[in-house]
Design a protein around this motif. Sequence first.
Motif, PDB file in Angstrom:
ATOM      1  N   LYS A 144      78.226  57.986  52.261  1.00 31.56           N
ATOM      2  CA  LYS A 144      78.366  57.137  51.099  1.00 31.56           C
ATOM      3  C   LYS A 144      77.687  57.307  50.059  1.00 31.56           C
ATOM      4  N   VAL A 145      78.056  57.235  48.716  1.00 30.96           N
ATOM      5  CA  VAL A 145      77.526  57.630  47.628  1.00 30.96           C
ATOM      6  C   VAL A 145      77.286  56.097  46.705  1.00 30.96           C
ATOM      7  N   ARG A 146      76.375  56.127  45.930  1.00 31.61           N
ATOM      8  CA  ARG A 146      76.299  55.607  45.117  1.00 31.61           C
ATOM      9  C   ARG A 146      75.414  55.825  43.819  1.00 31.61           C
ATOM     10  N   VAL A 147      75.578  55.622  42.985  1.00 33.99           N
ATOM     11  CA  VAL A 147      74.995  56.029  41.576  1.00 33.99           C
ATOM     12  C   VAL A 147      74.380  54.988  41.170  1.00 33.99           C
ATOM     13  N   TYR A 148      73.031  54.995  40.738  1.00 33.53           N
ATOM     14  CA  TYR A 148      72.437  54.151  40.305  1.00 33.53           C
ATOM     15  C   TYR A 148      72.407  54.266  38.173  1.00 33.53           C
ATOM     16  N   SER A 149      72.775  53.541  37.606  1.00 28.77           N
ATOM     17  CA  SER A 149      72.926  53.799  36.413  1.00 28.77           C
ATOM     18  C   SER A 149      72.936  53.111  35.330  1.00 28.77           C
ATOM     19  N   ALA A 150      72.642  53.086  34.368  1.00 34.97           N
ATOM     20  CA  ALA A 150      72.531  51.850  32.970  1.00 34.97           C
ATOM     21  C   ALA A 150      74.383  52.317  31.736  1.00 34.97           C
ATOM     22  N   GLU A 164      81.448  60.648  35.920  1.00 33.73           N
ATOM     23  CA  GLU A 164      82.647  62.053  35.282  1.00 33.73           C
ATOM     24  C   GLU A 164      82.509  63.061  35.978  1.00 33.73           C
ATOM     25  N   TRP A 165      81.484  63.431  36.276  1.00 33.79           N
ATOM     26  CA  TRP A 165      81.363  64.950  37.069  1.00 33.79           C
ATOM     27  C   TRP A 165      81.699  64.596  38.986  1.00 33.79           C
ATOM     28  N   LEU A 166      81.446  63.565  39.697  1.00 39.78           N
ATOM     29  CA  LEU A 166      81.846  62.841  40.611  1.00 39.78           C
ATOM     30  C   LEU A 166      82.954  62.503  40.797  1.00 39.78           C
ATOM     31  N   LYS A 167      83.810  62.218  39.038  1.00 39.91           N
ATOM     32  CA  LYS A 167      85.359  61.876  39.209  1.00 39.91           C
ATOM     33  C   LYS A 167      86.378  63.188  39.724  1.00 39.91           C
ATOM     34  N   SER A 168      85.563  64.625  38.593  1.00 38.77           N
ATOM     35  CA  SER A 168      86.283  65.308  38.698  1.00 38.77           C
ATOM     36  C   SER A 168      86.537  66.264  39.786  1.00 38.77           C
ATOM     37  N   HIS A 169      85.471  65.890  41.530  1.00 35.97           N
ATOM     38  CA  HIS A 169      85.414  66.657  42.403  1.00 35.97           C
ATOM     39  C   HIS A 169      85.862  65.352  43.449  1.00 35.97           C
ATOM     40  N   ASN A 170      86.022  64.314  42.807  1.00 38.92           N
ATOM     41  CA  ASN A 170      87.010  63.704  44.274  1.00 38.92           C
ATOM     42  C   ASN A 170      86.624  62.892  44.576  1.00 38.92           C
ATOM     43  N   ILE A 171      85.258  62.877  44.287  1.00 36.26           N
ATOM     44  CA  ILE A 171      83.779  61.686  45.639  1.00 36.26           C
ATOM     45  C   ILE A 171      83.875  60.641  44.912  1.00 36.26           C
ATOM     46  N   GLU A 172      84.163  59.370  45.375  1.00 39.77           N
ATOM     47  CA  GLU A 172      83.945  58.528  45.821  1.00 39.77           C
ATOM     48  C   GLU A 172      82.926  57.509  45.683  1.00 39.77           C
ATOM     49  N   PHE A 173      82.739  56.515  45.271  1.00 36.04           N
ATOM     50  CA  PHE A 173      81.356  56.384  44.368  1.00 36.04           C
ATOM     51  C   PHE A 173      81.175  54.882  44.196  1.00 36.04           C
ATOM     52  N   ASP A 174      79.726  54.209  44.655  1.00 35.54           N
ATOM     53  CA  ASP A 174      80.058  52.670  44.025  1.00 35.54           C
ATOM     54  C   ASP A 174      78.689  53.317  42.472  1.00 35.54           C
ATOM     55  N   ASP A 175      79.034  52.521  41.908  1.00 39.00           N
ATOM     56  CA  ASP A 175      78.511  52.925  40.605  1.00 39.00           C
ATOM     57  C   ASP A 175      78.086  50.845  40.506  1.00 39.00           C
ATOM     58  N   ILE A 176      76.465  51.234  40.318  1.00 39.85           N
ATOM     59  CA  ILE A 176      75.279  50.286  40.918  1.00 39.85           C
ATOM     60  C   ILE A 176      74.581  49.989  39.059  1.00 39.85           C
ATOM     61  N   ASN A 177      74.611  49.401  38.724  1.00 41.52           N
ATOM     62  CA  ASN A 177      74.054  48.921  36.906  1.00 41.52           C
ATOM     63  C   ASN A 177      72.997  48.240  36.866  1.00 41.52           C
ATOM     64  N   VAL A 178      72.066  49.358  36.734  1.00 43.66           N
ATOM     65  CA  VAL A 178      70.433  48.546  37.853  1.00 43.66           C
ATOM     66  C   VAL A 178      70.105  47.576  36.205  1.00 43.66           C
ATOM     67  N   GLN A 179      70.969  47.923  35.814  1.00 48.26           N
ATOM     68  CA  GLN A 179      70.019  46.611  34.220  1.00 48.26           C
ATOM     69  C   GLN A 179      70.643  45.086  34.258  1.00 48.26           C
ATOM     70  N   GLU A 180      71.330  45.161  35.157  1.00 52.82           N
ATOM     71  CA  GLU A 180      71.716  44.113  35.254  1.00 52.82           C
ATOM     72  C   GLU A 180      72.113  43.322  37.036  1.00 52.82           C
ATOM     73  N   ASP A 181      71.385  44.611  37.476  1.00 49.54           N
ATOM     74  CA  ASP A 181      70.882  44.221  39.300  1.00 49.54           C
ATOM     75  C   ASP A 181      69.392  44.540  39.259  1.00 49.54           C
ATOM     76  N   ILE A 182      68.968  43.719  39.480  1.00 48.64           N
ATOM     77  CA  ILE A 182      67.545  43.443  39.583  1.00 48.64           C
ATOM     78  C   ILE A 182      66.918  44.126  40.716  1.00 48.64           C
ATOM     79  N   LYS A 183      67.305  43.538  41.646  1.00 48.64           N
ATOM     80  CA  LYS A 183      67.337  44.031  43.553  1.00 48.64           C
ATOM     81  C   LYS A 183      67.489  45.522  43.322  1.00 48.64           C
ATOM     82  N   ALA A 184      68.768  46.349  42.858  1.00 50.89           N
ATOM     83  CA  ALA A 184      68.686  48.161  43.590  1.00 50.89           C
ATOM     84  C   ALA A 184      67.964  48.522  42.242  1.00 50.89           C
ATOM     85  N   SER A 185      67.533  47.734  40.862  1.00 49.83           N
ATOM     86  CA  SER A 185      66.408  48.398  40.055  1.00 49.83           C
ATOM     87  C   SER A 185      65.421  48.609  40.732  1.00 49.83           C
ATOM     88  N   LEU A 186      64.347  47.000  41.275  1.00 47.64           N
ATOM     89  CA  LEU A 186      63.877  47.565  42.017  1.00 47.64           C
ATOM     90  C   LEU A 186      63.641  48.414  43.520  1.00 47.64           C
TER      91      LEU A 186
END
Length: 77
Positions: free
Chosen positions: A2-8, A19-41
Amino acid sequence: MKVRVYSAPWCPICKMTKEWLKSHNIEFDDINVQEDIKASLYVIEKTGQTAVPVIEIDGQLIIGFNEETLKEVLRIE
């Protein structure tokens, strides 16, 4: 694995990390911490920092883009 990228959307290092993860065919959940306050916290609580990206791989947190660490944890040669 399970891979998650907390990003903005404004973060160039976040984009590079995803892009690096995609280039290595790694599936991940992209979590926007700017929109998801729970993830940010969650990231602040776990790392003590507000920096992005934070990559979570099976519960292990990696702060910032660190190719060597990512390769090691993801078992990429």
